[in-house]
Design a protein around this motif. Sequence first.
Motif, short mmCIF file in Angstrom:
data_model
loop_
_atom_site.label_atom_id
_atom_site.label_comp_id
_atom_site.label_asym_id
_atom_site.label_seq_id
_atom_site.Cartn_x
_atom_site.Cartn_y
_atom_site.Cartn_z
N GLN A 103 23.12 17.39 -22.58
CA GLN A 103 21.58 17.99 -23.66
C GLN A 103 22.18 19.09 -24.63
OE1 GLN A 103 17.60 18.46 -21.81
NE2 GLN A 103 19.04 18.91 -20.10
N THR A 105 23.21 22.19 -20.31
CA THR A 105 23.07 22.22 -21.78
C THR A 105 23.84 22.75 -21.56
OG1 THR A 105 20.75 21.60 -21.02
CG2 THR A 105 21.35 22.72 -22.96
N ALA A 114 15.70 20.75 -25.81
CA ALA A 114 16.59 19.91 -24.39
C ALA A 114 15.95 20.91 -23.16
CB ALA A 114 17.87 21.34 -24.38
#
Length: 435
Positions: free
Chosen positions: A262, A222, A44
């Motif tokens: 992500q 994320t 990520a």
Amino acid sequence: MQQYTTQMDAAKKGIITEQMKAVAEKENLDVEVIRARVAAGTIAIPANKNHKALDAQGVGQGLRTKINVNLGVSGDLADNEMEWQKVQTAIELGAEAIMDLSNFGKTHAFRKRLIDAAPAMIGTVPVYDVVGYTGKIVNDLTYKDFLAVVEKHAKDGVDFVTIHAGLTRHTAQKVLDNPRQTNVVSRGGSVLFAWMVHTGNENPFFEHYDELLDILARYDVTLSLGDACRPGSIADATDAAQIEELITLGELTRRAWEKNVQVIIEGPGHMALNEIQANMILQKRLCHGAPFYVLGPLVTDIAPGYDHITSAIGGAIAAASGADFLCYVTPAEHLRLPDVQDVREGIIASRIAAHAADIAKGVPGARDWDNAMSRARQEVNWEKMYELAVDPKKAREYHDSSRPAQEDTCTMCGEMCAMKTMNRILSGEAGCVKL
């Protein structure tokens, strides 16, 4: 020009972003390797579109173990300037991520200051802010309130958010049916647990997960899937609630990836040494190789005041066994809000753990730092040793606090310094060592 919405979307389309290039350069890896692993979800790159000061970092497969620093005000100690000193300490000592866990008052101003200035990845736990943001008590919150706070943090520029979406009503019942030594120790998890019990509703982040993902994709935030049922004592490690939540997190990971969001998975807080490796393997298997983020784990419960040490022991083992991201723990853990010195000690302990793990994992270049330090020691080159030390300031202060008779030694060995002796002998210098 081909467009993309998130780093994962770009990677799946074969597009190499500037952030991927930056990570590849830092890690000494081919950028195509980075792109492929971002596409697969095993790396990520938290990089909100609105975080302009970011110096992008990667977390995951084959990369250096990263560390995170928690800070933020509480109701009992709301000193934003002290928190800013902690931010500066974290940046000075090379922490790759900073989480603002402020849970008192209006948090927006400090968060924006942090995002505008800090090159580190910035994370938050939006549920901590929901009461201050909405002005409501927990019992009166709606699912829209929870999502609105997430969107506010995302719009501000936060790179990753901890969301306890895996604590479903079914998992909460596991906690009730299988009594734990320390129950639910996650602050965010306990708020959601209380909200579910009071309202009778499902966890809003689980029930409205697709709406959550749409928000995160819009800003390229994320998703750090929080472990509400993480063990808060070694007695609770690897129990039914922890594993049930982990299975759910694996399912939520796939759903996030389908929307090009992500994911990082958060892991256990307290755990006996002999359980750590198995837990790392289990997480990677159940969560499809997603990057794993651990708080510690603390390997014993009896060391208040020294939990940066218990955490570093567990963190080194966890990272050597597959964890990718370590959340630091300070000496103040379980006792009070950490001060600036606590933060410094926690960062150093975590950086040592992360680096030790990188050596064990064979991360490219990890041993080079140690080899350089060994050469400096062999040469008795004090300035070079200070430069290479994980904490140059402390290394210099310790040596200078006890001055030897001979400046090219220390007060441990003096003229009996093995390095000096061997250098003399191997260079053919005549004479004997003076004691």
